[in-house]
Design an enzyme around this catalytic site. Structure first.
Site, mmCIF file in Angstrom:
data_model
loop_
_atom_site.group_PDB
_atom_site.id
_atom_site.type_symbol
_atom_site.label_atom_id
_atom_site.label_comp_id
_atom_site.label_asym_id
_atom_site.label_seq_id
_atom_site.Cartn_x
_atom_site.Cartn_y
_atom_site.Cartn_z
ATOM 1 C CG MET A 1 10.563 5.022 -9.302
ATOM 2 S SD MET A 1 8.856 4.918 -10.314
ATOM 3 C CE MET A 1 8.243 3.511 -9.709
ATOM 4 C CG HIS B 1 12.266 -1.958 -6.741
ATOM 5 N ND1 HIS B 1 11.171 -2.206 -7.275
ATOM 6 C CD2 HIS B 1 13.194 -1.978 -7.338
ATOM 7 C CE1 HIS B 1 11.521 -2.224 -8.580
ATOM 8 N NE2 HIS B 1 12.953 -2.281 -8.464
ATOM 9 C CG HIS C 1 7.906 -2.919 -2.789
ATOM 10 N ND1 HIS C 1 9.035 -3.810 -2.935
ATOM 11 C CD2 HIS C 1 7.581 -2.303 -4.018
ATOM 12 C CE1 HIS C 1 9.473 -3.585 -4.292
ATOM 13 N NE2 HIS C 1 8.942 -2.705 -4.712
ATOM 14 C CG ASP D 1 7.490 -4.754 -8.082
ATOM 15 O OD1 ASP D 1 6.466 -4.371 -8.234
ATOM 16 O OD2 ASP D 1 8.545 -4.016 -7.620
ATOM 17 N N GLY D 2 4.719 -6.615 -10.027
ATOM 18 C CA GLY D 2 4.175 -5.602 -11.111
ATOM 19 C C GLY D 2 2.879 -6.531 -11.425
ATOM 20 N N GLY D 3 1.570 -5.925 -11.424
ATOM 21 C CA GLY D 3 0.489 -6.498 -11.943
ATOM 22 C C GLY D 3 0.195 -7.624 -11.162
ATOM 23 C CG ASP E 1 8.089 0.641 -6.062
ATOM 24 O OD1 ASP E 1 8.999 -0.133 -6.240
ATOM 25 O OD2 ASP E 1 6.909 0.492 -5.749
ATOM 26 C CG MET F 1 11.507 -5.351 -12.133
ATOM 27 S SD MET F 1 10.485 -4.801 -10.753
ATOM 28 C CE MET F 1 9.096 -3.809 -11.563
ATOM 29 N N GLY G 1 0.876 -3.055 -5.732
ATOM 30 C CA GLY G 1 0.532 -1.866 -5.365
ATOM 31 C C GLY G 1 -0.956 -1.452 -5.503
ATOM 32 C CB SER G 2 -2.757 -0.609 -8.625
ATOM 33 O OG SER G 2 -2.261 -1.558 -9.250
ATOM 34 C CG MET H 1 13.162 0.827 -9.937
ATOM 35 S SD MET H 1 11.334 0.986 -10.070
ATOM 36 C CE MET H 1 10.997 1.146 -8.391
ATOM 37 C CB SER I 1 4.129 -1.067 -4.209
ATOM 38 O OG SER I 1 4.580 0.105 -4.681
ATOM 39 N N GLY J 1 8.729 1.662 -13.542
ATOM 40 C CA GLY J 1 8.250 3.227 -13.597
ATOM 41 C C GLY J 1 6.996 3.435 -13.123
ATOM 42 C CG PHE J 2 4.714 4.659 -14.878
ATOM 43 C CD1 PHE J 2 4.521 5.726 -14.580
ATOM 44 C CD2 PHE J 2 5.442 4.265 -15.764
ATOM 45 C CE1 PHE J 2 5.094 6.836 -14.965
ATOM 46 C CE2 PHE J 2 6.221 5.319 -16.512
ATOM 47 C CZ PHE J 2 6.112 6.404 -16.237
ATOM 48 N N GLY J 3 2.929 2.250 -11.445
ATOM 49 C CA GLY J 3 2.142 1.016 -10.884
ATOM 50 C C GLY J 3 0.940 0.990 -11.848
ATOM 51 N N GLY J 4 0.043 -0.063 -11.704
ATOM 52 C CA GLY J 4 -1.173 -0.397 -12.515
ATOM 53 C C GLY J 4 -0.793 -0.833 -13.987
HETATM 54 C C1 DX5 Z 1 6.812 -0.423 -10.719
HETATM 55 C C2 DX5 Z 1 7.080 -0.560 -9.204
HETATM 56 C C3 DX5 Z 1 5.872 -1.602 -8.480
HETATM 57 C C4 DX5 Z 1 4.503 -0.978 -8.556
HETATM 58 C C5 DX5 Z 1 3.687 -2.213 -8.463
HETATM 59 O O1 DX5 Z 1 7.947 -0.058 -11.040
HETATM 60 O O2 DX5 Z 1 8.270 -1.352 -8.770
HETATM 61 O O3 DX5 Z 1 6.457 -1.796 -7.157
HETATM 62 O O4 DX5 Z 1 4.358 -0.231 -7.576
HETATM 63 O O5 DX5 Z 1 2.283 -1.444 -9.033
HETATM 64 P P1 DX5 Z 1 1.208 -2.668 -9.499
HETATM 65 O O6 DX5 Z 1 1.136 -3.396 -8.064
HETATM 66 O O7 DX5 Z 1 0.068 -1.794 -9.433
HETATM 67 O O8 DX5 Z 1 1.607 -3.137 -10.543
HETATM 68 ZN ZN ZN Z 2 8.999 -2.138 -7.009
#
Ligand code: DX5
Ligand code: ZN
Length: 233
Positions: free
Chosen positions: A42, A72, A38, A181-183, A40, A143, A203-204, A74, A13, A148-151
């Site tokens: 928003m 993606h 990927h 997607d996420g974590g 994102d 999800m 992502g992170s 959002m 991501s 909304g956020f990475g990490g």
């Molecule tokens: C969150 C995004 C994700 C995000 C994942 O809303 O849709 O794609 O970048 O980030 P990580 O992998 O750091 O959880």
């Molecule tokens: Zn995403």
């Protein structure tokens, strides 16, 4: 997972990339073995953050990116941006069903534009949105954090939800990707794959592992992900 060896795909991501050098970052993850970009989107309305739009997708294509771009959305509403991202070179376009007034129409818009269509499920969103559209989705994205956020940390209840979606996909007999997607991290990707996912957004975990001494910058983290998946095949 039923059937033959799954075709696993890793989708970094770019939310966690260095936006000041985005083209280079995308080149680097792809050269290091990533499969999908990927992307994102928003809108500070459907989710409490504001990111990037179709101009950036088009710029990546003009930069020379030929890998699939997985958009993606959002955002609310979705239909105008679906058209804009089709024109900008998206490969997949996924959206959250709560954000569309006419889910079937939005899916059709994506497919009519020559892209692969998908629905995204927040952690508390019921899978019943799939009931009448299994023949109209190419991807289902679960999800594993609130968007909304990475990490953020992976929500463990996603594993049972993945198993349920895998059951539905297998029962449909259709070729539908199951993305998460996420974590997602090197440490938990095997468990997530075993629950039925075949496409992994990270992502992170990817972009925080940039290594300036590595020729492709992300080889070691992407190899580590692939090794975890290869051990399952
Ligand atoms: C969150 C995004 C994700 C995000 C994942 O809303 O849709 O794609 O970048 O980030 P990580 O992998 O750091 O959880
Ligand atoms: Zn995403």
């Amino acid at each position: 997972m039923t059937g033959s060896c799954p075709d696993y795909r890793l989708a970094p991501s770019i939310l966690s990339a260095n936006f000041a050098r985005l083209g280079e970052e995308v080149d680097d993850v792809l050269a290091s073995g990533a499969d999908i970009v990927h992307f994102d989107v928003m809108d500070n309305h459907y989710v409490p953050n504001l990111t990037i739009g179709p101009m950036v997708c088009e710029a990546l294509r003009q930069h020379g990116v030929t890998a699939p771009i997985d958009v993606h959305l959002m955002v609310r509403p979705v239909d105008q941006l679906i058209g804009d991202f089709i024109d900008a070179g998206a490969s997949y376009v996924t959206f959250h069903p709560e954000a569309s007034d006419h889910i079937d129409r939005s899916l059709q818009l994506i497919r009519d534009g020559g892209c692969q269509a998908g629905l995204v499920f927040n952690p508390a969103t019921p899978l019943s949105y799939l009931d009448y559209v299994m023949d109209k989705v190419d991807m289902i994205l679960l999800m594993s954090v609130n968007p909304g956020f990475g990490g953020q940390s992976f929500i463990p209840a996603t594993l049972d939800k993945l198993r349920e979606v895998r059951r539905r996909i297998d029962a449909s007999g259709r070729d539908i990707r199951l993305e998460v997607d996420g974590g997602v991290k090197v440490e938990n990707i095997a468990e997530i794959a075993a629950a039925g996912a075949d496409t992994f957004v990270a992502g992170s975990a990817v972009f925080n592992a940039r290594n300036e001494t590595d020729p492709n910058r992300y080889n070691s983290v992407i190899d580590a992900f692939h090794k975890q998946l290869a051990a399952l095949s």
